[in-house]
Design a protein around this motif. Structure first.
Motif: not given
Length: 106
Positions: A89-95, A97-98
């Motif tokens: 899973i993508p690192a949602i917490a790191d970005a 705003h994306e």
């Protein structure tokens, strides 16, 4: 509402998370944790206590259409053995705003 002639209850469980818990629940998809497949499945969460907007469960709009991600162990953040064929899973917490994040005060 469901556009189905029947429904099947698979399981229930209780998740306990104390207020102001130090660790946030990791981003994940529920589907890879279940031994069933399909596109007419529902995983439902509801709190038994009020949840303010700044502490609510967040969703990535449209993420149910992104395909499946490897299930991860919440404690270690490592993918489960045998899930190598699925993307992490993508690192949602790191970005954040994306992504278009959705959440509600409950």
């Amino acid at each position: 509402v469901m556009a189905s002639e029947r429904s099947i209850f698979y399981h229930e469980h209780v998740l306990v998370k104390e207020p102001l818990a130090a660790s946030p629940t990791p981003w994940h998809h529920d589907q890879p944790y279940y031994p069933i497949d399909g596109d007419q499945l529902l995983s439902l969460w509801f709190p038994v206590d009020p949840v303010p907007l700044d502490a609510t469960l967040l969703f990535v709009r449209g993420s149910h259409r992104h395909g499946y991600y490897a299930p991860r162990k919440f404690e270690t953040q490592r993918n489960y053995d045998g899930s190598d064929e699925l993307p992490t899973i993508p690192a949602i917490a790191d970005a954040p705003h994306e992504h278009e994040l959705l959440g509600w005060q409950l």
